[in-house]
Motif scaffolding. Structure first.
Motif, PDB file in Angstrom:
ATOM      1  N   LEU A 115      44.805   4.585 -21.199  1.00 33.94           N
ATOM      2  CA  LEU A 115      44.491   3.617 -22.238  1.00 33.94           C
ATOM      3  C   LEU A 115      43.572   2.517 -21.708  1.00 33.94           C
ATOM      4  O   LEU A 115      42.763   1.956 -22.448  1.00 33.94           O
ATOM      5  CB  LEU A 115      45.787   3.008 -22.792  1.00 33.94           C
ATOM      6  CG  LEU A 115      45.654   2.044 -23.975  1.00 33.94           C
ATOM      7  CD1 LEU A 115      45.073   2.766 -25.192  1.00 33.94           C
ATOM      8  CD2 LEU A 115      47.015   1.441 -24.327  1.00 33.94           C
ATOM      9  N   TYR A 116      43.692   2.212 -20.418  1.00 25.51           N
ATOM     10  CA  TYR A 116      42.902   1.145 -19.796  1.00 25.51           C
ATOM     11  C   TYR A 116      41.838   1.681 -18.846  1.00 25.51           C
ATOM     12  O   TYR A 116      41.239   0.918 -18.094  1.00 25.51           O
ATOM     13  CB  TYR A 116      43.824   0.199 -19.012  1.00 25.51           C
ATOM     14  CG  TYR A 116      44.927  -0.409 -19.840  1.00 25.51           C
ATOM     15  CD1 TYR A 116      44.654  -1.409 -20.764  1.00 25.51           C
ATOM     16  CD2 TYR A 116      46.241   0.021 -19.702  1.00 25.51           C
ATOM     17  CE1 TYR A 116      45.668  -1.971 -21.524  1.00 25.51           C
ATOM     18  CE2 TYR A 116      47.261  -0.536 -20.464  1.00 25.51           C
ATOM     19  CZ  TYR A 116      46.962  -1.528 -21.370  1.00 25.51           C
ATOM     20  OH  TYR A 116      47.962  -2.077 -22.124  1.00 25.51           O
ATOM     21  N   ALA A 117      41.604   2.975 -18.876  1.00 26.74           N
ATOM     22  CA  ALA A 117      40.746   3.623 -17.872  1.00 26.74           C
ATOM     23  C   ALA A 117      39.371   2.986 -17.764  1.00 26.74           C
ATOM     24  O   ALA A 117      38.822   2.846 -16.668  1.00 26.74           O
ATOM     25  CB  ALA A 117      40.617   5.112 -18.178  1.00 26.74           C
ATOM     26  N   ASP A 118      38.806   2.582 -18.885  1.00 28.83           N
ATOM     27  CA  ASP A 118      37.454   2.023 -18.869  1.00 28.83           C
ATOM     28  C   ASP A 118      37.379   0.660 -18.198  1.00 28.83           C
ATOM     29  O   ASP A 118      36.277   0.168 -17.920  1.00 28.83           O
ATOM     30  CB  ASP A 118      36.902   1.899 -20.299  1.00 28.83           C
ATOM     31  CG  ASP A 118      36.615   3.248 -20.927  1.00 28.83           C
ATOM     32  OD1 ASP A 118      36.534   4.240 -20.178  1.00 28.83           O
ATOM     33  OD2 ASP A 118      36.475   3.304 -22.155  1.00 28.83           O
ATOM     34  N   ASN A 119      38.527   0.061 -17.939  1.00 25.61           N
ATOM     35  CA  ASN A 119      38.548  -1.309 -17.414  1.00 25.61           C
ATOM     36  C   ASN A 119      38.722  -1.403 -15.898  1.00 25.61           C
ATOM     37  O   ASN A 119      38.434  -2.457 -15.312  1.00 25.61           O
ATOM     38  CB  ASN A 119      39.682  -2.107 -18.061  1.00 25.61           C
ATOM     39  CG  ASN A 119      39.480  -2.291 -19.545  1.00 25.61           C
ATOM     40  OD1 ASN A 119      38.388  -2.582 -20.001  1.00 25.61           O
ATOM     41  ND2 ASN A 119      40.542  -2.104 -20.309  1.00 25.61           N
ATOM     42  N   PHE A 120      39.201  -0.336 -15.261  1.00 25.84           N
ATOM     43  CA  PHE A 120      39.611  -0.487 -13.862  1.00 25.84           C
ATOM     44  C   PHE A 120      38.450  -0.753 -12.912  1.00 25.84           C
ATOM     45  O   PHE A 120      38.628  -1.438 -11.894  1.00 25.84           O
ATOM     46  CB  PHE A 120      40.442   0.718 -13.411  1.00 25.84           C
ATOM     47  CG  PHE A 120      41.863   0.655 -13.899  1.00 25.84           C
ATOM     48  CD1 PHE A 120      42.755  -0.266 -13.371  1.00 25.84           C
ATOM     49  CD2 PHE A 120      42.299   1.483 -14.914  1.00 25.84           C
ATOM     50  CE1 PHE A 120      44.056  -0.359 -13.836  1.00 25.84           C
ATOM     51  CE2 PHE A 120      43.600   1.409 -15.384  1.00 25.84           C
ATOM     52  CZ  PHE A 120      44.482   0.489 -14.850  1.00 25.84           C
ATOM     53  N   GLN A 121      37.267  -0.241 -13.221  1.00 21.12           N
ATOM     54  CA  GLN A 121      36.109  -0.573 -12.388  1.00 21.12           C
ATOM     55  C   GLN A 121      35.816  -2.073 -12.471  1.00 21.12           C
ATOM     56  O   GLN A 121      35.598  -2.735 -11.453  1.00 21.12           O
ATOM     57  CB  GLN A 121      34.878   0.234 -12.834  1.00 21.12           C
ATOM     58  CG  GLN A 121      34.941   1.708 -12.490  1.00 21.12           C
ATOM     59  CD  GLN A 121      34.743   1.988 -11.010  1.00 21.12           C
ATOM     60  OE1 GLN A 121      34.325   1.112 -10.243  1.00 21.12           O
ATOM     61  NE2 GLN A 121      35.048   3.189 -10.582  1.00 21.12           N
ATOM     62  N   ASP A 122      35.794  -2.588 -13.713  1.00 24.15           N
ATOM     63  CA  ASP A 122      35.556  -4.020 -13.889  1.00 24.15           C
ATOM     64  C   ASP A 122      36.643  -4.838 -13.213  1.00 24.15           C
ATOM     65  O   ASP A 122      36.365  -5.856 -12.555  1.00 24.15           O
ATOM     66  CB  ASP A 122      35.504  -4.377 -15.380  1.00 24.15           C
ATOM     67  CG  ASP A 122      34.248  -3.866 -16.059  1.00 24.15           C
ATOM     68  OD1 ASP A 122      33.269  -3.542 -15.358  1.00 24.15           O
ATOM     69  OD2 ASP A 122      34.242  -3.798 -17.303  1.00 24.15           O
ATOM     70  N   TRP A 123      37.880  -4.417 -13.369  1.00 22.37           N
ATOM     71  CA  TRP A 123      38.988  -5.162 -12.777  1.00 22.37           C
ATOM     72  C   TRP A 123      38.924  -5.142 -11.249  1.00 22.37           C
ATOM     73  O   TRP A 123      39.316  -6.118 -10.600  1.00 22.37           O
ATOM     74  CB  TRP A 123      40.313  -4.613 -13.279  1.00 22.37           C
ATOM     75  CG  TRP A 123      40.566  -4.959 -14.720  1.00 22.37           C
ATOM     76  CD1 TRP A 123      39.974  -5.941 -15.449  1.00 22.37           C
ATOM     77  CD2 TRP A 123      41.492  -4.303 -15.602  1.00 22.37           C
ATOM     78  NE1 TRP A 123      40.467  -5.954 -16.731  1.00 22.37           N
ATOM     79  CE2 TRP A 123      41.397  -4.959 -16.866  1.00 22.37           C
ATOM     80  CE3 TRP A 123      42.369  -3.229 -15.473  1.00 22.37           C
ATOM     81  CZ2 TRP A 123      42.172  -4.573 -17.960  1.00 22.37           C
ATOM     82  CZ3 TRP A 123      43.144  -2.845 -16.565  1.00 22.37           C
ATOM     83  CH2 TRP A 123      43.034  -3.517 -17.800  1.00 22.37           C
ATOM     84  N   SER A 124      38.435  -4.046 -10.672  1.00 22.93           N
ATOM     85  CA  SER A 124      38.298  -4.005  -9.212  1.00 22.93           C
ATOM     86  C   SER A 124      37.252  -5.008  -8.739  1.00 22.93           C
ATOM     87  O   SER A 124      37.392  -5.613  -7.674  1.00 22.93           O
ATOM     88  CB  SER A 124      37.953  -2.595  -8.732  1.00 22.93           C
ATOM     89  OG  SER A 124      36.621  -2.250  -9.055  1.00 22.93           O
TER      90      SER A 124
END
Length: 200
Positions: A115-124
């Motif tokens: 559900l949050y897959a698209d965000n983890f690069q940004d969050w890293s």
């Protein structure tokens, strides 16, 4: 209100005139850097930031790698002379921190939390910023200066080979640090009305 943190934040500046007149031991600096990164927040507490801390010959080797990599792409001798002078300034510092993102962890969280897959690069990347700011401010608290450079991805392969970097670690930044040989210029700020909005 307490404003100790704000006063520390004001000390954290981009210092380019750095030297090796450092009273703290390398072991003390390593512990400070490690603790600062560990206390930085990350999404889902996934702790994606990694670091390699370089002193002495290893620090010099990093900036030799940067110079060698840039020499391959900067063909004009006069232009490279300016570049080399800049790199020599980084090399004059006491040490360098290489910041990496553990991409394997990012991928694992993308798979485990679709559900949050698209965000983890940004969050890293946000975690990187948190870690870098924490270290930078901790160094400033101890009277040391630093600046942040981004010669990645130009130097990635050479750095990986020189320092035995795991394949899943992605280089994000290089922070050289040391004694403050000359202070930063006065910092200017944009108008608050252009930057902030408050609703009550």
């Amino acid at each position: 209100m307490e404003t100790k943190f704000i006063e520390l934040a004001k000390q954290r500046r981009s210092i380019y005139a750095l030297g090796k007149n450092v009273a703290s031991s390398q072991d003390e600096l390593v512990e400070l850097i490690k603790a600062s990164i560990k206390q930085g927040p990350s999404a889902f507490n996934n702790q994606t930031t990694r670091a390699i801390i370089l002193f002495d010959d290893s620090h010099d080797k990093l900036w030799d790698i940067v110079a060698g990599s840039l020499r391959k792409v900067v063909k004009d001798d006069a232009a490279f002379a300016k570049t080399q002078a800049k790199i020599n300034g980084f090399k004059a510092a006491y040490g360098t921190i290489l910041y990496f993102t553990e991409t394997k962890t990012v991928r694992e969280f993308e798979e485990n939390f679709p559900l949050y897959a698209d965000n983890f690069q940004d969050w890293s990347e946000q975690s990187q910023g948190n870690a870098q700011y924490a270290v930078w401010t901790s160094l400033a608290e101890n009277g040391l200066g630093a600046n942040l450079q981004h010669y990645n991805p130009l130097i990635d392969d050479a750095v990986r080979e020189a320092f035995n970097v795991p394949a899943s670690w992605r280089l994000r930044a290089q922070m050289d640090f040391g004694s403050i040989e000359s202070p930063a210029d006065t910092k200017t700020y944009m108008d608050d009305d252009e930057r902030f909005r408050v609703f009550k």
